[in-house]
Motif scaffolding. Structure first.
Motif, short mmCIF file in Angstrom:
data_model
loop_
_atom_site.label_atom_id
_atom_site.label_comp_id
_atom_site.label_asym_id
_atom_site.label_seq_id
_atom_site.Cartn_x
_atom_site.Cartn_y
_atom_site.Cartn_z
N ASN A 35 -28.21 10.83 -23.49
CA ASN A 35 -27.44 10.39 -24.67
C ASN A 35 -28.10 10.77 -25.99
OD1 ASN A 35 -25.48 9.19 -23.02
ND2 ASN A 35 -26.64 7.27 -22.93
N GLU A 36 -29.18 11.51 -25.94
CA GLU A 36 -29.85 11.91 -27.18
C GLU A 36 -29.97 13.42 -27.29
OE1 GLU A 36 -34.17 11.21 -29.34
OE2 GLU A 36 -33.37 9.65 -28.05
N CYS A 37 -30.14 14.08 -26.16
CA CYS A 37 -30.34 15.53 -26.14
C CYS A 37 -29.29 16.17 -25.24
CB CYS A 37 -31.74 15.85 -25.63
SG CYS A 37 -32.09 17.60 -25.45
N PHE A 38 -28.57 17.20 -25.77
CA PHE A 38 -27.49 17.83 -25.02
C PHE A 38 -27.60 19.35 -25.11
CE2 PHE A 38 -25.92 13.77 -26.57
CZ PHE A 38 -25.41 13.18 -25.41
N THR A 39 -27.38 20.01 -23.98
CA THR A 39 -27.23 21.46 -23.94
C THR A 39 -25.87 21.74 -23.32
OG1 THR A 39 -29.60 21.82 -23.69
CG2 THR A 39 -28.16 23.63 -23.05
N ILE B 59 -18.39 19.00 -33.41
CA ILE B 59 -19.77 18.85 -33.89
C ILE B 59 -19.81 18.00 -35.15
CG2 ILE B 59 -21.70 20.14 -34.91
CD1 ILE B 59 -21.33 22.28 -32.96
N TYR B 60 -18.73 18.00 -35.91
CA TYR B 60 -18.70 17.22 -37.15
C TYR B 60 -18.94 15.74 -36.90
CZ TYR B 60 -16.56 21.37 -39.31
OH TYR B 60 -16.30 22.63 -39.78
N HIS B 61 -18.66 15.28 -35.69
CA HIS B 61 -18.86 13.87 -35.36
C HIS B 61 -20.35 13.54 -35.11
CE1 HIS B 61 -14.56 13.49 -35.15
NE2 HIS B 61 -14.48 14.39 -34.18
N SER B 62 -21.18 14.58 -35.00
CA SER B 62 -22.61 14.37 -34.73
C SER B 62 -23.35 14.14 -36.05
CB SER B 62 -23.20 15.58 -34.00
OG SER B 62 -22.43 15.89 -32.87
N LYS B 63 -22.99 13.07 -36.74
CA LYS B 63 -23.53 12.82 -38.07
C LYS B 63 -25.04 12.63 -38.07
CE LYS B 63 -19.40 12.54 -40.02
NZ LYS B 63 -18.91 13.49 -41.03
N HIS C 125 -21.40 18.04 -43.09
CA HIS C 125 -21.30 16.99 -42.09
C HIS C 125 -22.64 16.72 -41.40
CE1 HIS C 125 -16.89 16.65 -42.11
NE2 HIS C 125 -16.89 17.95 -42.37
N LEU C 126 -23.51 17.71 -41.33
CA LEU C 126 -24.75 17.59 -40.56
C LEU C 126 -25.96 17.46 -41.48
CD1 LEU C 126 -24.03 20.30 -37.83
CD2 LEU C 126 -23.41 17.88 -37.83
N THR C 127 -25.90 16.53 -42.39
CA THR C 127 -26.91 16.43 -43.45
C THR C 127 -28.23 15.85 -42.98
OG1 THR C 127 -25.98 14.30 -44.10
CG2 THR C 127 -25.19 16.25 -45.28
N CYS C 128 -28.31 15.35 -41.72
CA CYS C 128 -29.56 14.79 -41.22
C CYS C 128 -30.43 15.81 -40.50
CB CYS C 128 -29.28 13.62 -40.27
SG CYS C 128 -28.57 12.17 -41.06
N TRP D 116 -21.21 11.21 -29.45
CA TRP D 116 -21.75 12.05 -30.52
C TRP D 116 -22.55 11.25 -31.53
CZ3 TRP D 116 -21.99 16.75 -29.25
CH2 TRP D 116 -21.01 17.33 -28.45
N LYS D 117 -22.29 9.97 -31.65
CA LYS D 117 -23.03 9.15 -32.61
C LYS D 117 -24.51 9.05 -32.24
CE LYS D 117 -23.03 4.61 -34.85
NZ LYS D 117 -22.39 3.26 -34.89
N SER D 118 -24.80 9.02 -30.94
CA SER D 118 -26.19 8.89 -30.50
C SER D 118 -26.88 10.24 -30.35
CB SER D 118 -26.25 8.13 -29.17
OG SER D 118 -25.66 8.89 -28.14
N ALA D 119 -26.13 11.34 -30.42
CA ALA D 119 -26.72 12.67 -30.23
C ALA D 119 -27.68 13.00 -31.37
CB ALA D 119 -25.63 13.71 -30.14
N ARG D 120 -28.89 13.37 -31.01
CA ARG D 120 -29.91 13.76 -32.01
C ARG D 120 -30.26 15.25 -31.91
NH1 ARG D 120 -29.54 9.14 -35.05
NH2 ARG D 120 -29.60 7.36 -33.64
N HIS D 121 -30.12 15.80 -30.71
CA HIS D 121 -30.50 17.20 -30.48
C HIS D 121 -29.39 17.89 -29.70
CE1 HIS D 121 -34.57 16.00 -31.65
NE2 HIS D 121 -34.42 14.98 -30.83
N LEU D 122 -28.95 19.04 -30.19
CA LEU D 122 -27.84 19.73 -29.56
C LEU D 122 -28.13 21.23 -29.48
CD1 LEU D 122 -24.94 19.84 -28.43
CD2 LEU D 122 -24.13 20.04 -30.80
N THR D 123 -28.02 21.78 -28.27
CA THR D 123 -28.03 23.22 -28.06
C THR D 123 -26.62 23.61 -27.65
OG1 THR D 123 -30.34 23.25 -27.38
CG2 THR D 123 -28.99 25.12 -26.72
N LEU D 124 -25.97 24.41 -28.46
CA LEU D 124 -24.57 24.75 -28.26
C LEU D 124 -24.44 26.24 -27.99
CD1 LEU D 124 -21.60 23.75 -28.36
CD2 LEU D 124 -21.60 24.36 -30.77
N GLU D 125 -23.84 26.58 -26.85
CA GLU D 125 -23.65 27.98 -26.48
C GLU D 125 -22.19 28.36 -26.73
OE1 GLU D 125 -25.06 28.83 -22.61
OE2 GLU D 125 -26.97 27.80 -22.90
#
Length: 1096
Positions: free
Chosen positions: A517-521, A552-556, A577-580, A532-541
């Motif tokens: 729930n924190e890291c996704f590939t 992805i916009y929901h991954s604030k 959207h991804l200001t963090c 998406w609210k809890s996602a901190r790390h994302l690898t998107l292919e």
């Protein structure tokens, strides 16, 4: 882990206090008390985190509490970082204002009357600061309340306070030691190698596929590597290819990887059909060995294009598949399968004991150790990791604690590998745990460098905020290596400090399981059920021509984004959207410009744009990223310049710009403000009259620079004071320095020479420098300081066309590699080059060189001379008064003399070297020197017009590669080429040959015994090539009972553009020739070579 976040928050709070004092900004009344309360609460939580993190594996309530705690910590980190960012911006604005005032003051001195009106922004700034402080105060109070609630919940868990423990280091001296001795796999290895070599094989399928099947951690890849590197396997196949396939099966990537493995570079082809056609062309008629490691896909459509293409290979080719799935072996129509079984308990213990350094006689630990090894369920990876844990806790009681732990009872541990991973993981300090878990962000089988990983950790705040973050990160990396979390280590060919490795699939799976729930590939087809609210790390292919996913916009709260796409198009509102974000990885993209909106990423620490071949400029707004620590633009081949306001990036530590070939414009003014810089690959100096470009003196305060620095356009330095201001001697961490004075196309006046000498003398580096390059220097003398570089290992002097004499480089005891080219005025390389005085001081020198204790160039291994068009003489021993007792270049292995048309002879000291590779492109007359180089393995002769040369080559018994290019007068390559003497002395010579090269029975004569590759190119007058027949040698040899064997190991023969040669020698059919290339000749293709690969 939460512990790392607590430490980072405490540093943030401390930083705020210092920043307020410097900027004279005060918090709203009462909020300072909330800040102090926050600090106290954070320290109270910090005291119990170690126990909480261990208990979360078995207690769901603790895991839930830690999750809420981390969410609160992330929010706090964002708020505190926003405040610190405002302090940094205020500091930058203040410095800009001071510069403006200074310039205005300078301008007023030139005018009689002047006045100024305050800017609108200066009136509004206090109001903005007040508004910002109110907002900050509100957020601090809200967060303090949330932390209070969590503290109350903490009481119910009864956590133990942290106890300081001393970390026991394992007795390992380097991270690159290979400790993976293979135990219990001898039978499988022998079986696999035998099948690869085709022993006892029936009629073969084409292609012949062998599948190696076993669960994760069984050692499939290791066994495949052993077979791949087996000596007999290497000799058996003409081409070997290794490709890691992984999941998903990307046909384009796999096809490109196969081609790159064969030709050495990735093709510029994007269509699958064209790629497989290229594969077919490359392997046609070749006996190849292809390893497809870690295959998951059972879809026949994925495999079919490769199956068809690989049929183009020669009979006897082999394909080895490693997989966890029986279905994969069936899908590829395997001709043979090997199922890896688990290891025996004894073999598991053997691996554990090797890792834990347990003596065989230690019965006390041995009994407990065997019980622990049995927990590994026969998995080699599990045994290796558990052995590492045991080695870090070498006591009977600690081993018993591990054995009795309730972690073994967890359901997920029952498979055998997770238990050892958990114990190894739990042994780590909290900070290193978080660094390990971050690796879950990388895709499976992703190869990362140590530096890349450390910079990512730094961006996430895992290494604190002190000046030695990189050193701390390297220590963390070493610790993870000791715990066997990384594998397959390599050193970068261009950077000795750069270490590349990857994670085993099972280790990667474990890291992913710990970051649920924190890291996704993911790819765009697998996005369901994600919070998406809890996602901190994302690898998107993203696949080619895929619409950018708006989800992805929901991954604030995203802090790390790794986009993998070769056809990336940015929505303009993405960064709003991804200001963090702390880290943004856009490597291998294809966009031409980064959006201006990138400035919205105010928290960003790392921006990786590397290998974007289309990007031509960086936006000026990027310079507003005042927290940026790492900017990687390496291999952005079309990027021409840096943004003008780079000087605002005052937190920047790494500006990585290697392989940016079009980055030729001068760097902007202000680079000198980046006093935190550690990495600066390139520094381009501006013109003296351009006030917007940087000057050499801006290097003055960059004293933290490490590694490599290239300074270009030193031609623009007109005042030697600028060079002195650079203070290169104070850059004590620099190890490699490259100095470029002017470009090759330029032709400046001789007056530049004197200025170049002054500038170069002023650029004295620190004496710890290890590599130095100097190009296009126009002075006549060498710099005074060059001989003070006492530990220098590599030196290149290029296009120093006015240099009259080489420095006494023979005195540099640690010099290993020396390149000298383009010294157009130099006619003689004399004894001064060796470090011996010339004839004028001969008598004095005789006293010091009469014993063998004097060694010149004692460690030189590689020496290259190129494009020295006037060079005629090269002095050696016994010449110019040099005593023959002096030892010169005793370790020399590689010598290249290229485009030196007037050089007449080689120095006689070469016969006492260890020379193995020799390339000569000159008109030397003493060719017999070559016959006295007994260790020579590779010889390339270009434009040698001396027929006598051929009479010496057969005496080189260790010669493996021989290439002869363009001697104009050679008409015949006779029997003397084979080391058989004139017929008039035949009887005497055969006896002599038998005595010198035959076996103890004196019954065989082997000529060119180790030659594997032979090339003749552009011998335009060459008509005849004699073999053994017709020379009377074969008949007379038989009379004396001597068997003559010629070139028994020859594998490749190329004859190119030799138009008058009509036939090949009669001994060739008896060789092991595999590849015969005949081009531009009138030779008829011999019938006896049907077994070879050929090109006509």
């Amino acid at each position: 882990m939460a512990g790392v976040l607590v430490s980072a928050l405490l540093e943030q709070l401390a930083s705020i206090a210092v920043g307020e004092a410097e900027q004279e900004i005060k918090l709203v009344v009462g909020v300072d008390q909330e800040v102090r309360k926050l600090e106290d609460n954070l320290r109270m939580i910090q005291a119990v985190l170690e126990d909480a993190e261990k208990r979360q594996m078995t207690e769901a309530a603790v895991k839930l509490w830690l999750g809420k705690l981390k969410d609160t910590f992330y929010l706090m980190d964002d708020v505190l970082d926003e405040w610190n960012t405002e302090l940094i911006k205020a500091r930058i604005q203040e410095e800009e204002k001071e510069e403006e005032n200074a310039e205005s003051s300078h301008a007023r001195k030139k005018t009689k009357v002047s006045f100024s009106v305050p800017s609108l922004s200066s009136w509004l700034r206090p109001v903005h600061k007040l508004s910002m402080r109110d907002d900050f105060a509100h957020k601090i109070k809200d967060l303090s309340g949330k932390l209070d609630e969590l503290l109350k919940e903490r009481v119910g868990f009864g956590f133990e306070l942290n106890r300081s423990t001393k970390v026991v280091e394992r007795p390992t001296t380097t991270s690159l030691v290979d400790v993976s001795k293979i135990c219990g796999r001898g039978k499988e290895r022998e079986e696999l190698v035998s099948n690869l070599l085709g022993k006892d094989s029936q009629e073969e399928k084409s292609p012949h596929v062998i599948s190696l099947i076993g669960m994760g951690g069984m050692g499939k890849t290791t066994l495949a590597q052993l077979a791949y590197n087996d000596v007999d396997v290497q000799a058996h196949f003409e081409t070997r290819i290794w490709v890691c396939v992984s999941d998903p099966f990307d046909q384009i990537r796999v096809a490109k990887a196969i081609i790159e493995s064969i030709v050495g570079r990735s093709p510029d082809i994007t269509e699958l059909q064209n790629l497989v056609n290229r594969i077919c062309d490359l392997i046609r008629g070749n006996k190849f060995f292809l390893v497809l490691d870690d295959v998951w896909s059972e879809k026949p459509n994925d495999w079919e294009p490769f199956e068809l293409a690989l049929k183009c290979g020669a009979q006897g080719s082999r394909i080895l598949i490693t997989t966890r799935k029986e279905g994969v072996a069936k899908m590829v129509n395997s001709a043979y399968t090997i199922n890896l079984e688990v290891l025996s308990d004894e073999d598991s213990w053997l691996i554990c004991s090797q890792m834990a350094f347990v003596d065989e006689d230690d019965e006390q630990l041995g009994k407990l150790g065997r019980e622990l090894a049995n927990k590994c369920k026969g998995l080699p990876l599990a045994a290796k990791i558990l052995g590492g844990v045991m080695g870090g806790q070498r006591s009977r009681q600690k081993w018993k604690n591990i054995l009795d732990s309730n972690l073994w009872e967890l359901e997920d541990v029952q498979n055998g590998v997770l238990g050892p991973l958990l114990f190894s993981y739990n042994e780590l300090p909290s900070a290193i745990k978080q660094c390990f878990l971050y690796c879950a962000n990388f895709p499976k089988d992703y190869r990362f460098s140590r530096n890349e990983l450390v910079y990512q950790w730094m961006a996430q705040g895992y290494l604190g905020s002190k000046s030695n973050m990189e050193d701390l990160g390297e220590r963390y990396f070493e610790k993870l290596v000791m715990h066997s979390f990384f594998q397959d280590f390599e050193k970068d060919n261009n950077d000795d400090h750069k270490i590349i490795c990857k994670m085993h699939d099972m280790v990667h799976d474990f890291a992913l399981s710990m970051t649920t729930n924190e890291c996704f590939t993911i790819d765009v087809e697998k996005v369901l059920g994600i919070d998406w609210k809890s996602a901190r790390h994302l690898t998107l292919e993203l696949k080619e021509k895929t619409q950018f996913p708006v989800f992805i916009y929901h991954s604030k709260n995203l802090r790390n984004l790794f986009l993998r796409s070769s056809s990336m198009v940015f929505p303009l509102d993405l960064f709003q959207h991804l200001t963090c974000l702390r880290s943004l990885n856009l490597k291998y993209g294809s966009f031409k410009k980064l959006p201006n909106e990138v400035e919205k990423l105010k928290h960003l620490r790392l921006l990786d744009l590397s290998n974007n071949y289309n990007i031509i400029e960086l936006p000026e707004t990027m310079c507003n990223l005042c927290n940026l620590q790492t900017l990687d633009i390496s291999s952005c081949g079309k990027l021409m310049k840096l943004p003008q306001e780079m000087g605002k990036l005052i937190k920047l530590r790494h500006l990585i710009s290697n392989y940016c070939y079009d980055l030729t414009k001068a760097f902007p003014k202000g680079i000198g403000k980046l006093s935190s810089l550690r990495s600066l690959d390139k520094f381009i100096i501006g013109g003296i009259n351009d006030i917007e470009e940087c000057k050499l003196g801006e290097l003055k305060n960059l004293n933290h620079l490490k590694g490599y620095l290239e300074i270009k356009d030193l031609k623009n330095v007109k005042d030697v004071q600028e060079a002195e201001n650079a203070q290169l001697k104070n850059k004590i961490h620099l190890r490699k320095l490259s100095l470029w004075f002017r470009g090759q196309a330029e032709d400046e006046e001789n007056r530049r020479g004197e200025n170049d000498e002054l500038v170069l003398n002023a650029l004295e580096p620190h004496s710890d420098l290890k590599s130095l390059w100097i190009y296009w220097y126009g002075g006549t003398g060498y710099p005074n300081w060059v001989m003070s570089l006492t530990i220098l290992k590599k030196l290149v002097l290029g296009c120093l066309d006015k240099l009259e004499q080489l420095p006494p480089l023979g005195k540099l005891r640690f010099l290993e590699s020396l390149g000298i080219w383009g010294l157009n005025n130099m006619k003689k390389v004399g004894v001064e080059f060796l470090g011996i005085e010339s004839n004028g001081n001969k008598d004095e020198e005789k006293g010091s060189t009469s014993t063998s204790s004097l060694i010149l160039f004692p460690n030189l291994k590689s020496l290259i001379f190129r494009e020295m068009i006037e060079w005629e003489e090269w002095d050696g021993m016994g010449e110019s008064g040099v005593s023959e007792s002096v030892l010169i270049m005793p370790r020399l292995q590689v010598l290249e003399i290229d485009s030196c048309p007037k050089l007449k002879s080689l120095p006689n000291f070469l016969v006492k070297t260890l020379l193995e590779e020799l390339t000569i492109d000159c008109r030397i007359s003493n060719c017999m020197t070559l016959a006295t180089l007994p260790r020579l393995k590779s010889l390339t002769c270009v434009n040698l017009n001396n027929v006598e040369l051929f009479s010496t080559l057969g005496k080189l018994l260790f010669l493996e590669s021989l290439h002869i290019y363009g001697p104009e007068s050679v008409k015949k390559v006779g029997f003397e080429f084979l080391r058989i003497e004139e017929e008039s002395n035949n009887n005497k010579k055969i006896d002599k040959e038998k005595g010198s090269t035959s076996s103890s029975s004196l019954s065989s004569l082997v000529l060119f015994p180790n030659l594997k590759s032979l090339t003749f190119w552009k011998l335009e007058e060459w008509e005849e090539w004699d073999g053994i027949g017709g020379t009377m040698r074969e008949e007379e040899a038989q009379e004396r009972g001597v068997t003559i064997t010629i070139m028994p190991r020859l594998q490749e023969l190329s004859i190119m553009h030799c138009p008058k040669l009509k036939s090949l020698p009669d001994f060739l059919p008896t060789t092991t020739l595999k590849k015969l290339q005949i081009l531009g000749n009138s030779i008829q293709w011999p019938k006896d070579f049907s077994h070879t690969q050929h090109q006509d």
